[in-house]
Design a protein around this motif. Structure first.
Motif, PDB file in Angstrom:
ATOM      1  N   ALA A 298       1.627   5.560  -5.898  1.00  0.00           N
ATOM      2  CA  ALA A 298       1.501   4.312  -6.657  1.00  0.00           C
ATOM      3  C   ALA A 298       1.829   4.513  -8.136  1.00  0.00           C
ATOM      4  O   ALA A 298       2.386   3.631  -8.778  1.00  0.00           O
ATOM      5  CB  ALA A 298       0.111   3.733  -6.490  1.00  0.00           C
ATOM      6  N   HIS A 299       1.480   5.675  -8.674  1.00  0.00           N
ATOM      7  CA  HIS A 299       1.797   5.926 -10.078  1.00  0.00           C
ATOM      8  C   HIS A 299       2.385   7.318 -10.240  1.00  0.00           C
ATOM      9  O   HIS A 299       1.843   8.288  -9.738  1.00  0.00           O
ATOM     10  CB  HIS A 299       0.534   5.829 -10.945  1.00  0.00           C
ATOM     11  N   ASP A 304       5.176   2.919 -12.478  1.00  0.00           N
ATOM     12  CA  ASP A 304       4.684   2.455 -11.196  1.00  0.00           C
ATOM     13  C   ASP A 304       5.609   3.048 -10.145  1.00  0.00           C
ATOM     14  O   ASP A 304       6.802   3.193 -10.386  1.00  0.00           O
ATOM     15  CB  ASP A 304       4.788   0.925 -11.125  1.00  0.00           C
TER      16      ASP A 304
ATOM     17  N   PRO B 124      -2.389  -1.858  -5.541  1.00  0.00           N
ATOM     18  CA  PRO B 124      -2.874  -1.215  -6.767  1.00  0.00           C
ATOM     19  C   PRO B 124      -4.111  -1.880  -7.368  1.00  0.00           C
ATOM     20  O   PRO B 124      -4.781  -1.284  -8.199  1.00  0.00           O
ATOM     21  CB  PRO B 124      -1.686  -1.357  -7.725  1.00  0.00           C
TER      22      PRO B 124
END
Ligand code: FES
Lengths: 360, 144
Positions: A298-299, A304, B124
């Motif tokens: 995700a990161h 991102d 997220p």
């Protein structure tokens, strides 16, 4: 008597157009014969599938209605009420997929034989642009039946575009015709699919084909270096053309068989207020990119995951398109393994990730 | 000679300027036209979505909130919770999975607990919650 009539008919045009040059040109055109000659046919196959797309596309236009309330029903109507409607739609869908496949094969064969090298840089770049456009055709056409799978695939696909820094948000709204995927998105995609993209494609195709005619078929490097006497070739007209047509006939049969034996499904009508069903997938030629995004965390550092993925793929696509300009070695006539390794890596990567995507 | 050059430059600027102005006049409206107008109907503040006795414990209901889909979940002990049903990952619409006791997104297997917190998969951020109001038998949902 009859012959005379034809002669006069021909002469009337010949007087005005002077066919002489064209006939001369066709008579002098030769196609090199060597162990990689088979790849010459895939450009023609792609062209043929494109022609099928244009014809079936226009036929579908006669009954299709590009609005949220009517799109799904109009395709249902085409498939159940209109005579041979199911066939036309099925051919359009199958031929679209085969066209992308043929274009990929054509592109890779040109890549591995280095046919993009000087003086064919423009042919290569227009070809790559058409390949991207073909994927755009696929992406926009996928939504037009307004079914559940396409609806959510479009949501995901356009949302991915939206994560790109700075230009992402305006681009997303431009594509969707608003913040969400709605009837406005359908209208836009319909317009792109049947007007904007065909217009651009036609121009590119024109340039591409004129260049192929003017410059002739590219010869592989090993063949080019052979002494003139050992080079085998065949006349374009009629030998190569007839073989081309034979290929087209085979492809037509494949399309017909697939369309009849595996009619393209319509699925369930999209409901913007229902939950996404399991099994949302993009079209197969987006699968490797889609699957890659799943593996990127995700990161990553400041990025991102999705942003990083998109930037990487954009950069790769750009480098690939510009290969005739940075592949200096081939330009100087030196052998380069790197191009081969890169190409093999790309193919293995695409196949592997696509398979992984479908296994899940 | 000097004069000529000046004249020519002057003409160049006039011509160039007018062409730029012409291009702007043509493209400005087109670019603006391509931007979709903001929808006004999106301003919904509260909707009535059903009656308490219609929704048993441990079940859910999809509803529309303006232009967005919403999800109402009734927990095992009868509590009501409502969220925007839009997945925070890539915009799919989530659903209640009774067997797993989670809110689930089919697109990439994202999971949220019944407080809307993202607990597994790619999403997220948590889901955006709505406020649930019970008035008599009616269930109202509103923005927080
Ligand atoms: S869109 Fe929900 S998990 Fe990806």
């Amino acid at each position: 008597m009859k012959k005379n009539y034809w002669k006069r008919f021909y002469n009337w045009f010949d007087d005005r157009i002077q066919f002489e040059d064209i006939i001369q040109f066709a008579a002098k055109k030769y196609v090199p014969v060597h162990s990689h000659s088979i790849w010459y046919y895939f450009g023609g196959v792609t062209l043929f599938l494109f022609i099928i797309q244009v014809v079936t596309g226009i036929l579908l236009l006669l009954y299709y209605k590009g609005s949220e309330d009517l799109a799904f029903e109009s395709i249902q109507y085409i498939m159940t009420e209109v005579q041979f409607g199911w066939l036309i739609r099925s051919v359009h869908s199958w031929s679209a997929n085969l066209m992308v496949l043929a274009a990929f094969i054509h592109m890779f064969s040109v890549y591995f034989t280095r046919a993009y090298r000087k003086p064919r840089e423009i042919t290569w770049v227009t070809g790559m642009l058409m390949l991207f456009l073909a994927m755009g055709f696929g992406f926009s056409g996928y939504l037009l039946p307004w079914n559940e799978l396409a609806f959510f695939a479009t949501k995901v696909g356009t949302d991915i575009a939206g994560v790109i820094p700075v230009i992402g948000k305006p681009m997303l709204e431009f594509l969707r015709g608003g913040e969400d995927v709605t009837g406005a998105t359908l209208s836009r995609f319909f317009g792109f699919h049947v007007a904007v993209m065909p217009a651009i494609f036609t121009v590119l195709l024109g340039i591409h084909l004129i260049l192929v005619q003017r410059q002739g078929m590219s010869e592989p490097i090993e063949y080019e270096d052979k002494p003139e006497k050992e080079k085998k070739s065949m006349p374009f007209f009629p030998n190569f053309l007839l073989r081309d047509l034979l290929f087209w006939l085979i492809v037509l049969n494949i399309v017909a068989l697939l369309a009849v034996l595996f009619p393209w499904e319509l699925g369930v009508k999209a409901d913007p207020f229902a939950s996404a069903p399991a099994g949302i997938k993009p079209e197969w030629y987006f699968m490797f990119m889609f699957q890659t995004l799943k593996y990127i965390p995700a990161h990553v550092l400041f990025f991102d995951g999705e942003v990083l993925g998109i930037l990487l793929f954009s950069a790769a696509g750009l480098l690939w398109t510009l290969v005739p300009f940075w592949d200096r070695k081939t330009l100087r006539g030196e052998k380069t393994r790197f191009i081969n390794y890169l190409g093999i890596f790309a193919i293995v990567y695409i196949i592997l990730l696509t398979v992984l995507g479908y296994l899940e | 000679m000097e004069v000529d050059k000046n004249k020519r430059n002057f003409l160049k600027y006039v011509l160039g300027g007018s062409l730029t102005a012409l291009a702007a006049m043509i493209f400005y409206p087109i670019v603006e036209y391509l931007k979709p107008p903001k929808t006004k109907s999106a301003e919904v503040s509260s909707v009535k979505i059903g009656k308490v006795n219609e929704i048993p414990n441990d079940s859910s209901l999809m509803f529309r909130f303006g232009t967005k889909p919403g999800i109402l979940v009734r927990t095992q002990n009868g509590e009501f919770r409502a969220f925007e049903a839009t997945c925070t990952h890539l915009d799919c619409t989530v659903q209640f999975k009774q067997e797993m006791g989670v809110i689930w997104c089919a697109c990439h297997n994202g999971k949220f607990d019944l407080h809307g917190r993202n607990i597994s998969g790619p999403p997220p951020r948590p889901l955006t919650p709505y406020k649930v109001n019970i008035q008599g038998e009616d269930i109202f949902v509103s923005k927080i």
